[in-house]
Design a protein around this motif. Sequence first.
Motif, PDB file in Angstrom:
ATOM      1  N   GLN A   1      -4.623  52.840  99.196  1.00 49.14           N
ATOM      2  CA  GLN A   1      -4.341  53.335 100.543  1.00 49.14           C
ATOM      3  C   GLN A   1      -5.349  54.395 100.971  1.00 49.14           C
ATOM      4  OE1 GLN A   1      -1.473  52.032 102.466  1.00 49.14           O
ATOM      5  NE2 GLN A   1      -2.048  50.586 100.861  1.00 49.14           N
ATOM      6  N   SER A   2      -5.698  55.266 100.047  1.00 48.96           N
ATOM      7  CA  SER A   2      -6.637  56.331 100.402  1.00 48.96           C
ATOM      8  C   SER A   2      -7.213  56.949  99.136  1.00 48.96           C
ATOM      9  CB  SER A   2      -5.945  57.414 101.236  1.00 48.96           C
ATOM     10  OG  SER A   2      -4.938  58.065 100.463  1.00 48.96           O
ATOM     11  N   LEU A   3      -8.358  57.605  99.308  1.00 51.56           N
ATOM     12  CA  LEU A   3      -8.972  58.394  98.240  1.00 51.56           C
ATOM     13  C   LEU A   3      -8.483  59.827  98.415  1.00 51.56           C
ATOM     14  CD1 LEU A   3     -11.102  58.717  95.929  1.00 51.56           C
ATOM     15  CD2 LEU A   3     -12.786  59.146  97.741  1.00 51.56           C
TER      16      LEU A   3
ATOM     17  N   THR B   1     -18.600  62.618  82.863  1.00 51.28           N
ATOM     18  CA  THR B   1     -17.352  61.972  83.260  1.00 51.28           C
ATOM     19  C   THR B   1     -16.888  62.521  84.603  1.00 51.28           C
ATOM     20  OG1 THR B   1     -16.744  61.752  80.932  1.00 51.28           O
ATOM     21  CG2 THR B   1     -14.981  61.474  82.545  1.00 51.28           C
ATOM     22  N   PHE B   2     -16.398  61.605  85.459  1.00 57.95           N
ATOM     23  CA  PHE B   2     -15.871  61.980  86.763  1.00 57.95           C
ATOM     24  C   PHE B   2     -14.373  61.714  86.812  1.00 57.95           C
ATOM     25  CE2 PHE B   2     -20.335  61.291  87.612  1.00 57.95           C
ATOM     26  CZ  PHE B   2     -20.652  62.314  88.502  1.00 57.95           C
ATOM     27  N   HIS B   3     -13.642  62.617  87.494  1.00 59.86           N
ATOM     28  CA  HIS B   3     -12.206  62.444  87.725  1.00 59.86           C
ATOM     29  C   HIS B   3     -11.996  62.262  89.221  1.00 59.86           C
ATOM     30  CE1 HIS B   3      -7.951  64.364  87.957  1.00 59.86           C
ATOM     31  NE2 HIS B   3      -7.854  63.059  87.783  1.00 59.86           N
ATOM     32  N   LEU B   4     -11.189  61.266  89.611  1.00 54.82           N
ATOM     33  CA  LEU B   4     -10.854  61.041  91.006  1.00 54.82           C
ATOM     34  C   LEU B   4      -9.468  60.429  91.087  1.00 54.82           C
ATOM     35  CD1 LEU B   4     -12.507  57.763  92.243  1.00 54.82           C
ATOM     36  CD2 LEU B   4     -13.067  58.682  89.997  1.00 54.82           C
ATOM     37  N   THR B   5      -8.851  60.513  92.268  1.00 54.73           N
ATOM     38  CA  THR B   5      -7.505  59.962  92.423  1.00 54.73           C
ATOM     39  C   THR B   5      -7.403  59.142  93.711  1.00 54.73           C
ATOM     40  OG1 THR B   5      -6.617  61.876  93.611  1.00 54.73           O
ATOM     41  CG2 THR B   5      -6.482  61.921  91.211  1.00 54.73           C
ATOM     42  N   PHE B   6      -6.528  58.116  93.652  1.00 56.06           N
ATOM     43  CA  PHE B   6      -6.214  57.281  94.806  1.00 56.06           C
ATOM     44  C   PHE B   6      -4.710  57.324  95.060  1.00 56.06           C
ATOM     45  CE2 PHE B   6      -9.834  54.949  92.831  1.00 56.06           C
ATOM     46  CZ  PHE B   6     -10.737  54.977  93.883  1.00 56.06           C
ATOM     47  N   GLU B   7      -4.310  57.185  96.319  1.00 58.09           N
ATOM     48  CA  GLU B   7      -2.923  56.865  96.659  1.00 58.09           C
ATOM     49  C   GLU B   7      -2.840  55.346  96.770  1.00 58.09           C
ATOM     50  OE1 GLU B   7      -0.594  59.205  96.578  1.00 58.09           O
ATOM     51  OE2 GLU B   7      -2.295  60.537  96.086  1.00 58.09           O
ATOM     52  N   ILE B   8      -1.867  54.735  96.084  1.00 58.58           N
ATOM     53  CA  ILE B   8      -1.859  53.283  95.948  1.00 58.58           C
ATOM     54  C   ILE B   8      -0.458  52.703  96.160  1.00 58.58           C
ATOM     55  CG2 ILE B   8      -3.831  53.238  94.382  1.00 58.58           C
ATOM     56  CD1 ILE B   8      -1.923  53.081  92.033  1.00 58.58           C
ATOM     57  N   LEU B   9      -0.424  51.388  96.425  1.00 60.01           N
ATOM     58  CA  LEU B   9       0.811  50.609  96.536  1.00 60.01           C
ATOM     59  C   LEU B   9       0.636  49.317  95.745  1.00 60.01           C
ATOM     60  CD1 LEU B   9       1.569  50.899 100.379  1.00 60.01           C
ATOM     61  CD2 LEU B   9       2.846  52.013  98.517  1.00 60.01           C
ATOM     62  N   PRO B  10       1.751  48.713  95.288  1.00 65.30           N
ATOM     63  CA  PRO B  10       1.627  47.408  94.619  1.00 65.30           C
ATOM     64  C   PRO B  10       1.001  46.383  95.563  1.00 65.30           C
ATOM     65  CG  PRO B  10       3.805  48.341  94.236  1.00 65.30           C
ATOM     66  CD  PRO B  10       3.148  49.197  95.274  1.00 65.30           C
ATOM     67  N   SER B  11       0.067  45.579  95.055  1.00 65.30           N
ATOM     68  CA  SER B  11      -0.539  44.528  95.869  1.00 65.30           C
ATOM     69  C   SER B  11       0.377  43.311  95.886  1.00 65.30           C
ATOM     70  CB  SER B  11      -1.906  44.145  95.302  1.00 65.30           C
ATOM     71  OG  SER B  11      -1.760  43.444  94.084  1.00 65.30           O
ATOM     72  N   ASP B  12      -0.050  42.264  96.596  1.00 66.54           N
ATOM     73  CA  ASP B  12       0.759  41.050  96.649  1.00 66.54           C
ATOM     74  C   ASP B  12       0.575  40.171  95.419  1.00 66.54           C
ATOM     75  OD1 ASP B  12      -1.796  40.190  97.093  1.00 66.54           O
ATOM     76  OD2 ASP B  12      -1.424  39.372  99.089  1.00 66.54           O
ATOM     77  N   GLU B  13      -0.284  40.620  94.474  1.00 69.09           N
ATOM     78  CA  GLU B  13      -0.425  39.899  93.203  1.00 69.09           C
ATOM     79  C   GLU B  13       0.709  40.320  92.273  1.00 69.09           C
ATOM     80  OE1 GLU B  13      -4.844  39.139  92.136  1.00 69.09           O
ATOM     81  OE2 GLU B  13      -4.780  41.149  92.984  1.00 69.09           O
ATOM     82  N   VAL B  14       1.229  39.391  91.500  1.00 68.46           N
ATOM     83  CA  VAL B  14       2.414  39.657  90.672  1.00 68.46           C
ATOM     84  C   VAL B  14       1.990  40.330  89.368  1.00 68.46           C
ATOM     85  CG1 VAL B  14       4.522  38.670  89.692  1.00 68.46           C
ATOM     86  CG2 VAL B  14       3.442  37.587  91.666  1.00 68.46           C
ATOM     87  N   LEU B  15       1.590  41.588  89.469  1.00 68.62           N
ATOM     88  CA  LEU B  15       1.171  42.348  88.292  1.00 68.62           C
ATOM     89  C   LEU B  15       1.955  43.644  88.136  1.00 68.62           C
ATOM     90  CD1 LEU B  15      -2.717  41.972  88.603  1.00 68.62           C
ATOM     91  CD2 LEU B  15      -1.242  40.780  86.996  1.00 68.62           C
ATOM     92  N   VAL B  16       2.530  44.126  89.239  1.00 66.22           N
ATOM     93  CA  VAL B  16       3.194  45.419  89.248  1.00 66.22           C
ATOM     94  C   VAL B  16       4.618  45.240  89.780  1.00 66.22           C
ATOM     95  CG1 VAL B  16       3.133  47.761  90.191  1.00 66.22           C
ATOM     96  CG2 VAL B  16       0.999  46.609  89.611  1.00 66.22           C
ATOM     97  N   ASP B  17       5.559  46.001  89.227  1.00 62.10           N
ATOM     98  CA  ASP B  17       6.959  45.974  89.664  1.00 62.10           C
ATOM     99  C   ASP B  17       7.037  46.320  91.153  1.00 62.10           C
ATOM    100  OD1 ASP B  17       9.685  46.409  90.107  1.00 62.10           O
ATOM    101  OD2 ASP B  17       9.993  47.197  88.086  1.00 62.10           O
ATOM    102  N   LYS B  18       7.570  45.381  91.957  1.00 64.05           N
ATOM    103  CA  LYS B  18       7.598  45.564  93.404  1.00 64.05           C
ATOM    104  C   LYS B  18       8.622  46.609  93.853  1.00 64.05           C
ATOM    105  CE  LYS B  18       4.295  42.745  94.387  1.00 64.05           C
ATOM    106  NZ  LYS B  18       3.810  42.508  93.029  1.00 64.05           N
TER     107      LYS B  18
END
Length: 465
Positions: free
Chosen positions: A69-71, A17-34
Amino acid sequence: MRTRKLPANRNKIVRRTFHLTFEILPSDEVLVDKRIKGATAHCWIVEDDPISALIKARYRVEQSGWTIQSLSLEPISVCIEDYRDRDIGEQNFREAQDNGSAVFIFAHCPDMDDHPDAPTRQILPKEIDLNEFIRAQRTVRSQGRCLFHESPNGCSEIIDAHSIQKNGALSTISRNGYVYSISRKYTDIKRTKGKLSLALIHVNSMSTFRGLCHHHDSSLFIPIDSVKLIPTEEQAFLYAYRCILKERFAKECSVKIFDRQLKDFRGTRATREMLEACRDGNFLGLSGLRSEHAHYDESHRRRRFNDIRYVIFESSRAPTAVFSGQIYPDWGFNGEPIQNLASPTNRLSLLTFSFAPTASGWALLFAWHKVSDGSCWRFISTLKSAIRNGKNVADLLFALVVKGCENTAYSPDWIERRTTDEMRVMEDMMTHGSDVLKTVEQDYLMLGEANFHEWEFNSVSDNLT
């Protein structure tokens, strides 16, 4: 029919098993609270290598409605001991062991009162109806045509032609008319969460394709269906030719199936891009097969069977599997680069490998058209080198067949003697080439597989001069 359940996985095996992290933002798809202004995605991915883990993690995050946004943490191999007394880490590690992956997202927004402190599980959209996908496969594959070059106006009585001989091959390993092969059942695919598994199938249905009419299937392959491998150049040609016809039919069906999926697709951008990549990859493979097919047709039309090259490994032991497959060799048996499969302009060399009954037992027959000489010669030379360096040829060839050929049937008696660990190894090897989010590792043919295949080769011959 006597049947027995395959070994159950009583002692749970911890998978890498591998663990990794990303820095992220909500996309323009309506799936995440803006209102969320930023987040960190922690991913736990069960995989063999860090590159495949990164690809799968990226897909899982983007499928959930986020833009990466980044790894921030590159994939690192972890174990359960790394998360003792860390509830969230241990919980997600265990979830990844059960489901293949787990993603936990820490999000923040200006007004923290709008969000609960307790984690909430995001409900992902149901993007692909697996049951409908399997029905579409059956519909497309039932629509056949004769691919033989002497039938330009079409033939009547298109049949379910066997790409692996029913008599002389399937019959040698079957029990009461049944063999084990990769399951296409919806319930099995759902149960294994996409991992390939084996199920009993009748020999009448095994390895069939609707790419030949009754007349051409019956007449064209008499030299191999009625006569055991001698070998002659015509026999080697016909084994390879049948493989090419079957694979071309399969690729045509795959392109049509993905086109149908994409036509009515209403899911996320990440999954659409994955389906498009699958469609484009299959179309690239189909283009290569059309070119290869044309060369085989021309050689057959002119009866130039000496256009075929072959290498034969013969065994006097009872067979445990029968198969018919092809590969575009990419890496050698020592990890050598053979050809770049990602190039859209290079003509790719294609190699077939087939089970063939012989007077003393059976053989694994490598065969290719002379137009593929360059890469196929190099690929075979790496096998020779691996053998000279002390590797067991049976280990290497068994791994090649299981990893590279879904069109394989296994002896029920042999499969049902396998232990839990051996079946896990088999399932991992079978899934190797079918996982669209997994990279092909340079060393995937180097290790082979030992101890349980029961293969042994007595001699080798070829027409390479």
